[in-house]
Design a protein around this motif. Structure first.
Motif, mmCIF file in Angstrom:
data_model
loop_
_atom_site.group_PDB
_atom_site.id
_atom_site.type_symbol
_atom_site.label_atom_id
_atom_site.label_comp_id
_atom_site.label_asym_id
_atom_site.label_seq_id
_atom_site.Cartn_x
_atom_site.Cartn_y
_atom_site.Cartn_z
ATOM 1 N N PHE A 85 0.830 -1.206 0.000
ATOM 2 C CA PHE A 85 0.000 0.000 0.000
ATOM 3 C C PHE A 85 0.869 1.262 0.000
ATOM 4 C CE2 PHE A 85 -3.409 -2.890 1.250
ATOM 5 C CZ PHE A 85 -4.450 -2.367 0.522
ATOM 6 N N TYR A 86 1.983 1.222 0.736
ATOM 7 C CA TYR A 86 2.870 2.389 0.753
ATOM 8 C C TYR A 86 3.536 2.590 -0.608
ATOM 9 C CZ TYR A 86 6.518 5.697 1.717
ATOM 10 O OH TYR A 86 7.305 6.803 1.644
ATOM 11 N N ARG A 87 4.165 1.539 -1.146
ATOM 12 C CA ARG A 87 4.950 1.680 -2.382
ATOM 13 C C ARG A 87 4.073 2.060 -3.578
ATOM 14 N NH1 ARG A 87 7.767 -2.260 -4.794
ATOM 15 N NH2 ARG A 87 9.152 -0.680 -5.648
ATOM 16 N N GLN A 88 3.001 1.302 -3.781
ATOM 17 C CA GLN A 88 2.153 1.535 -4.959
ATOM 18 C C GLN A 88 1.557 2.943 -4.947
ATOM 19 O OE1 GLN A 88 1.560 -0.795 -7.624
ATOM 20 N NE2 GLN A 88 3.295 -1.713 -6.613
ATOM 21 N N ASN A 89 1.055 3.357 -3.799
ATOM 22 C CA ASN A 89 0.412 4.676 -3.727
ATOM 23 C C ASN A 89 1.421 5.815 -3.845
ATOM 24 O OD1 ASN A 89 -2.470 4.168 -3.513
ATOM 25 N ND2 ASN A 89 -1.933 3.075 -1.650
ATOM 26 N N THR A 90 2.603 5.635 -3.277
ATOM 27 C CA THR A 90 3.633 6.662 -3.394
ATOM 28 C C THR A 90 4.030 6.856 -4.859
ATOM 29 O OG1 THR A 90 4.477 6.136 -1.202
ATOM 30 C CG2 THR A 90 5.950 7.349 -2.638
#
Length: 320
Positions: A85-90
């Motif tokens: 969730f952190y990587r994809q959204n960033t």
């Protein structure tokens, strides 16, 4: 928004909020003269890919962007995949904002979430508190990625003078929601469960104690407010889009309204072995009401009934 033709690109256009904005623009008098709206989804571009994002902007040539696209999920999926969730959204957010800057987009309105607020805080939370401490550990990956949009908006504004801003809706629900029981949010999950319990003549099982408090905003109300922000709100500071504190309800009250709207007559059971998540995230809508004092929210009971009716009518094709 100026006099030249406005070309408005809405990322995440096939999701809950995107569909609501499309409904307001096309069916509820939300479109202004000289506006051209484009609602795009992951089928139109891969926003995790810089080149694909640039191609989309080259094709549509937006003057304004409403950025809704995100990897999202409910409590249990967030707990399991915080890094994803952190990587994809960033990556998505960086691509959309940087490409907007590259293409001299006049204004970008991004969508944040109340889960970005600190876990340990005083209530009601307001727009000044976003970075005052770590978010709840259940979905810290998603929360920090969303927080970074606010940081980027300020940085783009200070370095390049960009008019990039963000809104923070409370719990959104309505037609076109994700009604999946594993990664949908609480209200669409309850609607799907009641429908299934009614159809199979089994008890309606609510996960948790039913005691957590939430402010719910109807997606069509949120759509009207998004359009207002796009046209009228020019600060890069975020703005909370929410019903008032007094309109907060417990999960139990929400479940009871769904039971009533669906005319469910069976047994209701609370499975207290399941996590409640955060007990409350009460947000202040004082800033919104000061700037937009005449806005009228759809009564919660009416909004739930309309959503349940839509769910039943579209059961075969909706996301579940």
């Amino acid at each position: 928004m100026g006099d030249r033709k406005k070309v408005i690109l809405v990322t995440g256009g096939s999701g809950l909020v995107g569909k609501a904005i499309e409904t307001v623009v096309n069916e509820r008098g939300g479109r202004q003269e000289g506006e051209e709206w484009h609602f795009v989804s992951s089928k139109d571009a891969d926003l995790t890919n810089r080149e694909s994002t640039q191609e989309l902007f080259k094709r549509i040539k937006p003057t304004h962007v409403i950025h809704l696209a995100a990897l999202v999920g409910g409590l249990f999926r967030n707990l399991k995949y915080n890094l994803d969730f952190y990587r994809q959204n960033t990556i998505i957010n960086d691509n959309v904002l940087y490409t907007s800057y590259e293409n001299k987009v006049e204004k970008v309105v991004s969508c944040l979430s109340t889960c970005i607020f600190p876990d340990k805080t005083i209530y009601p939370i307001d727009e000044t508190m976003i970075h005052n401490g770590p978010p709840h550990n259940s979905n810290f990956g998603y929360a920090y990625a969303k927080r970074m949009i606010d940081v980027q908006n300020r940085a783009y504004h200070s370095q390049y003078g960009c008019k990039f801003t963000s809104v923070i809706p409370t719990n959104v629900f309505g037609p076109h929601d994700n009604f999946n029981l594993e990664d949908g949010h609480v209200l669409p999950g309850l609607i799907n469960k009641v429908y299934t319990a009614k159809k199979t003549n089994t008890p309606f099982v609510v996960w948790g104690t039913g005691s957590p408090l939430r402010q719910f905003i109807y997606s069509l109300d949120l759509a009207h407010l998004f359009i207002w922000v796009l046209r009228e709100y020019d600060s890069c500071d975020p703005i909370i889009l929410s019903v008032a504190e007094k309109d907060e309800v417990t999960i139990k009250q929400a479940a009871e309204m769904v039971v009533e709207a669906m005319e469910f007559k069976g047994e209701v059971v609370y499975d207290t072995t399941k996590s409640d998540g955060q007990h409350k995230k009460t947000a202040s809508n004082a800033k919104l009401m000061k700037l937009c004092p005449d806005f009228k929210f759809t009564p919660f009971k009416q909004a739930i009934k309309e959503t349940c009716d839509w769910f039943v009518a579209n059961y075969d094709t909706l996301r579940k």
